[in-house]
Scaffold this motif. Structure first.
Motif, PDB file in Angstrom:
ATOM      1  N   GLU A 176       0.835  -1.210   0.000  1.00  0.00           N
ATOM      2  CA  GLU A 176       0.000   0.000   0.000  1.00  0.00           C
ATOM      3  C   GLU A 176       0.869   1.260   0.000  1.00  0.00           C
ATOM      4  O   GLU A 176       0.546   2.248  -0.652  1.00  0.00           O
ATOM      5  N   ASN A 177       1.976   1.204   0.704  1.00  0.00           N
ATOM      6  CA  ASN A 177       2.909   2.339   0.727  1.00  0.00           C
ATOM      7  C   ASN A 177       3.496   2.575  -0.661  1.00  0.00           C
ATOM      8  O   ASN A 177       3.660   3.717  -1.095  1.00  0.00           O
ATOM      9  N   ARG A 178       3.804   1.501  -1.360  1.00  0.00           N
ATOM     10  CA  ARG A 178       4.337   1.628  -2.723  1.00  0.00           C
ATOM     11  C   ARG A 178       3.303   2.252  -3.654  1.00  0.00           C
ATOM     12  O   ARG A 178       3.633   3.097  -4.489  1.00  0.00           O
ATOM     13  N   LYS A 179       2.037   1.851  -3.500  1.00  0.00           N
ATOM     14  CA  LYS A 179       0.982   2.389  -4.357  1.00  0.00           C
ATOM     15  C   LYS A 179       0.757   3.878  -4.127  1.00  0.00           C
ATOM     16  O   LYS A 179       0.357   4.604  -5.038  1.00  0.00           O
ATOM     17  N   ASN A 180       0.984   4.352  -2.907  1.00  0.00           N
ATOM     18  CA  ASN A 180       0.716   5.747  -2.567  1.00  0.00           C
ATOM     19  C   ASN A 180       1.973   6.604  -2.629  1.00  0.00           C
ATOM     20  O   ASN A 180       2.075   7.616  -1.920  1.00  0.00           O
ATOM     21  N   HIS A 181       2.915   6.205  -3.463  1.00  0.00           N
ATOM     22  CA  HIS A 181       4.147   6.981  -3.598  1.00  0.00           C
ATOM     23  C   HIS A 181       3.829   8.423  -4.000  1.00  0.00           C
ATOM     24  O   HIS A 181       3.087   8.671  -4.946  1.00  0.00           O
ATOM     25  N   GLY A 182       4.376   9.374  -3.255  1.00  0.00           N
ATOM     26  CA  GLY A 182       4.136  10.792  -3.533  1.00  0.00           C
ATOM     27  C   GLY A 182       3.088  11.413  -2.638  1.00  0.00           C
ATOM     28  O   GLY A 182       3.063  12.631  -2.470  1.00  0.00           O
ATOM     29  N   ASN A 183       2.220  10.585  -2.076  1.00  0.00           N
ATOM     30  CA  ASN A 183       1.190  11.089  -1.153  1.00  0.00           C
ATOM     31  C   ASN A 183       1.773  11.066   0.255  1.00  0.00           C
ATOM     32  O   ASN A 183       1.691  10.080   0.971  1.00  0.00           O
ATOM     33  N   GLN A 187       1.460   8.196   3.140  1.00  0.00           N
ATOM     34  CA  GLN A 187       2.684   7.415   3.329  1.00  0.00           C
ATOM     35  C   GLN A 187       3.207   7.507   4.760  1.00  0.00           C
ATOM     36  O   GLN A 187       3.645   6.515   5.331  1.00  0.00           O
ATOM     37  N   THR A 188       3.131   8.706   5.328  1.00  0.00           N
ATOM     38  CA  THR A 188       3.579   8.870   6.715  1.00  0.00           C
ATOM     39  C   THR A 188       2.736   8.022   7.654  1.00  0.00           C
ATOM     40  O   THR A 188       3.256   7.350   8.561  1.00  0.00           O
ATOM     41  N   GLN A 189       1.425   8.017   7.425  1.00  0.00           N
ATOM     42  CA  GLN A 189       0.534   7.203   8.253  1.00  0.00           C
ATOM     43  C   GLN A 189       0.869   5.717   8.094  1.00  0.00           C
ATOM     44  O   GLN A 189       0.956   4.974   9.078  1.00  0.00           O
ATOM     45  N   LEU A 190       1.080   5.294   6.850  1.00  0.00           N
ATOM     46  CA  LEU A 190       1.385   3.885   6.599  1.00  0.00           C
ATOM     47  C   LEU A 190       2.727   3.484   7.215  1.00  0.00           C
ATOM     48  O   LEU A 190       2.881   2.372   7.738  1.00  0.00           O
ATOM     49  N   MET A 191       3.714   4.379   7.154  1.00  0.00           N
ATOM     50  CA  MET A 191       5.026   4.053   7.726  1.00  0.00           C
ATOM     51  C   MET A 191       4.950   3.918   9.243  1.00  0.00           C
ATOM     52  O   MET A 191       5.637   3.084   9.836  1.00  0.00           O
ATOM     53  N   THR A 243      13.907   4.690   1.337  1.00  0.00           N
ATOM     54  CA  THR A 243      12.781   5.626   1.200  1.00  0.00           C
ATOM     55  C   THR A 243      11.888   5.626   2.434  1.00  0.00           C
ATOM     56  O   THR A 243      11.046   6.515   2.585  1.00  0.00           O
ATOM     57  N   LEU A 244      12.068   4.655   3.312  1.00  0.00           N
ATOM     58  CA  LEU A 244      11.250   4.588   4.523  1.00  0.00           C
ATOM     59  C   LEU A 244      11.775   5.557   5.579  1.00  0.00           C
ATOM     60  O   LEU A 244      12.917   6.026   5.501  1.00  0.00           O
ATOM     61  N   LEU A 245      10.947   5.847   6.560  1.00  0.00           N
ATOM     62  CA  LEU A 245      11.376   6.688   7.670  1.00  0.00           C
ATOM     63  C   LEU A 245      12.548   6.037   8.385  1.00  0.00           C
ATOM     64  O   LEU A 245      12.646   4.810   8.467  1.00  0.00           O
TER      65      LEU A 245
END
Length: 1291
Positions: A176-183, A187-191, A243-245
């Motif tokens: 899901e994080n990969r799909k939302n690249h740029g958002n 992405q912060t929520q998913l991480m 690319t992750l936190l």
């Protein structure tokens, strides 16, 4: 006395659905309380705190129940409901922890039933398929394993299902994080969800290890083994994903080591495997196949630096270093980790990585201490203070102890402290105080200059090892040297901490060495006497910092020393009263007494009654020539250790005496301290009055008779009322017309504190009512403060009037309100800039009056009767809408006239005042709670259109290449001819004859209203404002420029304010918002155009202020198209800078004008905890442009240098900009060699900004001062300058 706001605990109540309530009602008994009736009562409560109290009764009730009641259906139903309630609560809800704590005490006979209920609930939770609901399930799993036996038993029963869910959640969230690249928001929520999932997986393996044993490595085809392999593979992928936190990567490093440790066999070989991973020497034939298949990416020869760092962290945190359980391999791994970390210290430049490295090095020192306890002799040799490894660690400390990051400096001190402990462990049995290693360290540290901050913390650590006495034997003047350093605020905290460590250790040494207290005089001579000398004769900064930092610590260590101080200072107080530049003995005495009372070391009444200090002495302090002595004397009266201490009559009289002479202090800092101290006094009066009221209520008649000779509580309360009334009288008297700004500021601030402190919440007795002291004259006095030329006075008066608005409006008749409103409208079009600020505050005050529509607005704005019928519409909203309509109508007319004559507009009706008032009115509206949404939509659209029109009229001036001198100031024809070119350049309209020829404007400021009506009919009050007389207007260039740039400023601020309305719109329907997405995009284009086109600094600086508001809103926006706009704008402007297009309108002079501001705003909008992709992209483009390989691209080079200067000066970019310092200095120095003056000039400015960024702000007037230096090791960290081949060629 510290004023703390009481924090109310918020507990959300849980709710049960109708079906559960029916079940409980079925089992409830009216005649007696049972478990069902108690739970039903609890569910019906709406207050979470009350529910907690109710829930606490459940377990005692169950303990009283019959042991055979476990078979009762009522019990099962109640346990089912408790389980469902537990899993439905948020992890942050205190109810969840209370419930877990209570269920831990569940009687044994109910435990099996409870586990069944919880297993059933948990199984339902694990069926969740919505990725965005995984977080709730993960939180529940974590809470079940946190000291909750029932939850842990439930997970144990569902171990495989939990393991399967965790594996699935990691993979799903990653995808899901990969799909939302740029958002970024998603992405912060998913991480963060991913981080929690990894932590829960680790918790499961750590706390339920027995479930893994037996079935794990014996059967590689088992479900548990396959799941563990999947967890290990996912953790490895996260560790390698840059690319992750960073927190996700760090935790993944822990997980990789933990999972490998759980799966690896034999365990003794694990340290060797980790060593090979860190050193890049893994041989695939030597490691298990399952490890290669899941962690193959870690078996490379060269791992990324960040991965190495996180693996080191994982090894230190997850492996067992105590008891020597890992043997020689473990000792080798420990040393290998240290060498890897030290090599990384010169490679990792990003601030977050530098902070992580220092923290992990500190963890290493702790692990080394643990390993040494049972370590081999060889390890003790290699970790001795004289070893190479400890030497390298000391070099790291010396290099980083003045690092810009607080975290790194703190960890550096901790590393040093642990190194001393490591050496002490290796020399157990030897004399530590005479150890050569410690002696060398002491001598080295003492040889350094006192401006080196890192020296203080390390010396403090050494004091604990060798003792203060041994250090003083080397130099007895050390205490005086450290006190001399305390004139520098940046060094004062470090110096005071070192002094505290030394004098505390010294006192302990004397106490143990001498049986009697004969040592106290010697201790006073070393630590107290130098302090008193400096307090009497030292400079202002030094004495201030010593009193703030050193004196409280000294008194805490030795409270009895206060008597010694008072005796010494009293003896010389009469002879040494001090001056305006020195405190003298009297000032030193006031400072010591104030500090002692504030920290609870004395009672003022006691020392006054004992004759230690007289009232006359305090009065001398209150009117002393030295400002700080006055403040200390006032602080002695106001500050106490207990906030409920009763204020004596003598104190109140002294306060009144002080206020007679000190309200007009010319020093802003003194005024602020006076207001702050008096605020503490008022709080003390308020809080002590509550105690007195309670005391009075609880007294019996006998007690009243017994205490009749003492001060009666009611008598004290009456004295409080009379004192506060006299204070208010004095403050209002000081606000007479013509009073000075300092007097007004002090009086209004103090009155504001009185109004705030004595407006107590319900349930408390109100001792003093400020509104009872208000009459019409005093209201008028406060309104007249709006006319002050100082905006802070206007703001204070407005804030006070808002607190008193009910009584203030009652004291104003309709005629007076009408005059005030008329004055506000008149002032909104004044040519004096501060008049429009007055108008804004006046209008913002008047819109709170319920009758404003009928009294003032009906004659100018058409009244909507439907608004009166709609009672849900607030008075402020209705009045604000009407006022903005009026102002907008007038400014639209003035823009129409300005298009014909900008000169006449500047002289007679500058438009910025109206716009300022509109912005001010909008800023106090609650946009999330508006009733007249349709009207506000229309108004916002009109305001945006008006902003564009006004900008179009004035922008030619501020975008001119010479905006400061546009209008000729003489009528000489020859001069006029020379200026004709400039006038044509800024011509707003072909029909504007004022810009067709140079001349002095002598024209009527009043255009006939009939002609205006023919041209453009509009409701206006301009006729009433200006009258009919003819007048001469001599227009200067400055008048035109001020009119134009202030108009641009107000337009920018208005548009920035309007942009904030976008997040307040409802859900997904754009039509529900007050401002549309399209309007926001247009506003963004407007800001882009003017920041990149304006030449006048005032104009683009203020456009920048509005643009920052827009970019911050865009970064938090849900709309993907809006969220990506900053990145698109940044790419566009960087491309235009690189293009060297001759047709480009970017300004290459004036330090690139608004271009750096534009880029600053775009970069500063990035979330602080993000990967700063925009900054990295920008620096990647700018660094090559700033130091080009050829001389053909001069203009892009100038732009790049100017932008880099702005970025290095921007504090909001913080330490994220530090990795680029070396490249920046290289570009600046190479720019000095350019044949083009513009490049050399911009390079010089960039170099200056970089010097400030590296060395900090200038800390002394002397250019060669040691305070303005930096140790060479740290400078080499700031930049790789010595390795630059390009720079070496310039030598």
């Amino acid at each position: 006395m510290v004023l703390k706001k009481k924090k109310e605990v918020q507990v959300d109540a849980f709710l049960l659905d109708h079906q559960k309530l029916e079940k409980l009602q079925r089992f409830s008994k009216a005649e007696e309380q049972n478990l069902a009736s108690l739970l039903l009562h609890c569910a019906q409560l709406s207050n979470g705190i009350q529910q907690i109290q109710c829930i606490k009764q459940i377990i005692p009730l169950m303990k009283k129940m019959d042991p055979n009641s476990a078979c009762d259906p009522m019990v099962k139903t109640c346990l089912d409901i408790l389980g469902e309630t537990y899993f439905s609560l948020s992890i942050k809800n205190p109810l969840k922890k209370v419930l877990a704590s209570l269920l831990n005490g569940l009687p044994e006979q109910f435990m099996t039933l409870a586990v069944q209920s919880f297993v059933c609930c948990l199984r339902e939770e694990l069926k969740t398929t919505d990725i965005y609901l995984y977080r709730k399930v993960l939180d529940n799993l974590a809470s079940c394993m946190e000291d909750f036996s029932l939850g842990r038993a439930s997970i144990k029963n569902l171990f495989e299902e939990v393991l399967q869910f965790l594996v699935k959640s990691l993979l799903d969230i990653q995808e899901e994080n990969r799909k939302n690249h740029g958002n970024r928001i998603v992405q912060t929520q998913l991480m963060h969800d991913l981080l929690v999932a990894i932590k829960v997986s680790m918790m499961l393996v750590q706390k339920l290890q027995e479930n893994i044993q037996g079935s794990l490595w014996k059967h590689h085809e088992s479900f548990v083994w396959q799941s563990m392999c999947s967890l290990l593979k996912s953790s490895t992928d996260f560790l390698m994903d840059a690319t992750l936190l960073q927190t996700v990567q760090t935790t993944s490093g822990l997980a990789v080591i933990l999972f490998t440790k759980a799966m690896y066999e034999p365990v003794e070989g694990l340290p060797s495997l980790v060593s090979d991973l860190l050193l890049g020497s893994v041989k695939h034939t030597d490691v298990p196949a399952w490890f290669v298949s899941n962690c193959g990416t870690l078996c490379m020869e060269e791992l990324p630096d960040s991965v190495l760092l996180f693996l080191c962290h994982g090894a230190l945190a997850m492996l067992e270093w105590k008891n020597g359980s890992m043997g020689e391999n473990g000792e080798k791994l420990l040393l290998d980790i240290a060498s890897v970390l030290l090599s990384l210290s010169s490679e990792l430049k990003e601030s977050s990585m530098a902070a992580s490295l220092s923290r992990i090095l500190a963890i290493w020192t702790n692990s080394a201490l643990a390993a040494l306890i049972s370590g081999s002799p060889n390890l003790k040799i290699k970790l001795n203070g004289n070893s190479d490894l400890i030497g390298k660690l000391l070099e790291y400390i010396y290099t980083h102890w003045e690092h810009p990051l607080d975290a790194v400096r703190h960890q550096t001190k901790l590393i040093f402290k642990n190194l001393l402990q490591i050496h002490r462990t290796t020399i157990t049995g030897s004399n530590e105080k005479s150890d050569p290693f410690f002696a060398r360290l002491v001598k080295r540290l003492l040889s350094l200059e006192w401006h080196v901050k890192g020296k203080y913390g390390c010396l403090g650590c050494l004091v604990e090892c060798v003792g203060t006495e041994n250090i003083l034997q080397l130099d007895r003047t050390i205490p005086v040297q450290i006190l001399d350093v305390m004139s520098d605020q940046s060094l004062a905290p470090y110096a005071s901490d070192l002094l505290e460590t030394m004098f505390t250790n010294h006192k302990a040494h004397f106490t143990l060495s001498f049986q009697e207290s004969t040592w106290i005089d010697q201790w006073h001579d070393i630590w107290v006497s130098p302090l008193l000398v400096i307090l009497c004769e030292g400079n202002h900064d030094q004495t201030t910092y010593i009193i703030d930092y050193y004196l409280p610590k000294l008194l805490k260590c030795s409270p009895d020393s206060l008597g010694y101080m008072i005796r010494i200072l009293q003896a010389s107080a009469d002879a040494n009263l001090g001056s305006c530049s020195a405190r003298g003995a009297l000032g030193a005495l006031m400072a010591c007494l104030r500090t002692a009372r504030a920290h609870g070391h004395l009672e003022l009444s006691n020392i006054m009654s004992n004759g230690l200090i007289s009232t006359e002495c305090i009065k001398q302090g209150l009117v002393h020539q030295h400002n700080q002595v006055c403040i200390d004397a006032l602080g002695l009266l106001c500050e106490t250790h207990r906030s409920t201490e009763i204020v004596s009559m003598e104190e109140m009289q002294l306060i009144q005496f002080f206020m007679m002479y000190n309200l007009n202090s010319q020093s802003p800092s003194v005024r602020q301290q006076i207001c702050s101290l008096l605020r503490k006094l008022f709080c003390r009066i308020q809080e002590s009055s509550q105690v007195l009221y309670k005391l009075e209520q609880n007294k019996t008649k006998e007690e009243l008779l017994e205490n009749s000779t003492k001060r009666h509580p009611l008598g004290i309360l009456q004295q409080y009322k009379e004192f506060m009334s006299s204070v208010c009288d004095r403050l209002f008297e000081a606000l007479f017309p013509g009073s000075s700004h300092p007097t007004r500021f002090s009086s209004l601030t103090i009155l504001g504190s009185v109004a705030e402190i004595f407006s107590v919440p319900e349930g408390q007795v109100r001792i003093f009512h400020l509104d009872q002291e208000i009459d019409s004259t005093r209201v008028q006095t406060l309104i007249q403060c709006f006319a002050s030329t100082f905006e802070e006075v206007k703001a204070l008066a407005f804030k006070l009037l808002m607190k008193l608005r009910d009584v203030a409006f009652k004291l104003q008749d309709s005629e007076n309100l009408g005059l005030l409103f008329q004055a506000a409208v008149d002032l909104s079009t004044s040519t004096k800039p501060y008049d429009c600020v007055t108008a804004s505050y006046l209008l913002n005050f008047l819109v709170h009056h319920k009758g404003l529509q009928h009294i003032c607005l009906e004659q100018w704005v058409e009244h909507n009767a439907e608004m009166d019928e709609n009672t849900s519409v607030s008075t402020v909203e209705v009045n604000t809408l009407a006022v903005i309509k009026l102002l907008l109508a007038n400014v639209e007319e003035e823009i129409f006239r300005a298009r014909k004559s900008l000169l006449q507009a500047a002289a007679s009706f500058p438009m910025y005042g109206r716009v300022h008032c509109i912005t001010g009115a909008l800023q106090q509206l609650p946009f999330n709670n508006l009733a007249l949404v349709a009207e506000w939509k229309e108004m916002v659209a009109r305001l945006i259109l008006m902003s564009y029109r006004l900008s179009a009229v004035v922008s030619p001036v501020v975008q001119s290449s010479s905006p400061e001198g546009l209008i000729p100031m003489d009528s000489d024809s020859e001069s006029a001819g020379r200026l004709q070119m400039i006038l044509h350049e800024i011509q707003p309209q072909d029909t504007n004859d004022y810009f067709m020829q140079a001349k002095i404007l002598k024209e009527h400021c009043k255009v006939q209203s009939e002609k205006l009506a023919d041209c453009r009919p509009m409701e206006s009050i301009s006729t009433e404002i200006r009258g009919e007389e003819r007048q001469t207007c001599d227009v200067t260039a400055q008048m035109v420029l001020v009119c134009c740039w202030r108009s641009m400023k107000e337009v920018s601020l208005l548009l920035g304010t309007l942009c904030k309305l976008l997040p307040s719109q409802a859900t997904s329907e754009p039509s529900d918002g007050l401002i549309t997405v399209e309007q926001v995009k247009n506003i963004g284009d407007y800001f882009k155009h003017h920041l990149l086109q304006s030449r006048h600094r005032g104009a683009f600086e203020l456009a920048y202020a509005g643009f920052v508001q827009l970019t911050e809103m865009l970064s938090r926006c849900d709309s993907e198209s809006l969220r990506k706009m900053p990145e698109q704008w940044l790419s566009y402007v960087l491309e235009e800078i690189k293009s060297c297009d001759p047709s480009s309108t970017l300004c290459a002079t004036r330090r690139s004008a608004g271009i750096p501001f534009y880029i600053q705003a775009l970069l500063a909008s990035e979330p602080k905890k993000s990967k700063t992709d925009l900054l990295k992209m920008t620096m990647k483009e700018l660094i090559p442009l700033a130091a080009p390989l050829n001389e053909s691209s001069v203009i892009p080079q100038v732009h790049a240098l100017n932008i880099l200067r702005a970025l290095f000066r921007d504090t909001r970019l913080g330490e994220n900009i530090m990795p680029y310092v070396a490249d920046g200095i290289q570009a600046a120095v190479l720019g000095f060699m350019s044949p083009v003056w513009a490049v050399r000039n911009s390079s010089t400015l960039l170099f200056s900004a970089l010097i400030t960024r590296i060395f900090g702000v200038k800390r002394g007037k002397d250019e060669n001062s040691k305070k303005n230096r930096l140790i060479v090791q740290h400078f080499s960290v700031s930049g790789r300058l010595h390795t630059s081949k390009s720079l070496s060629k310039t030598k």
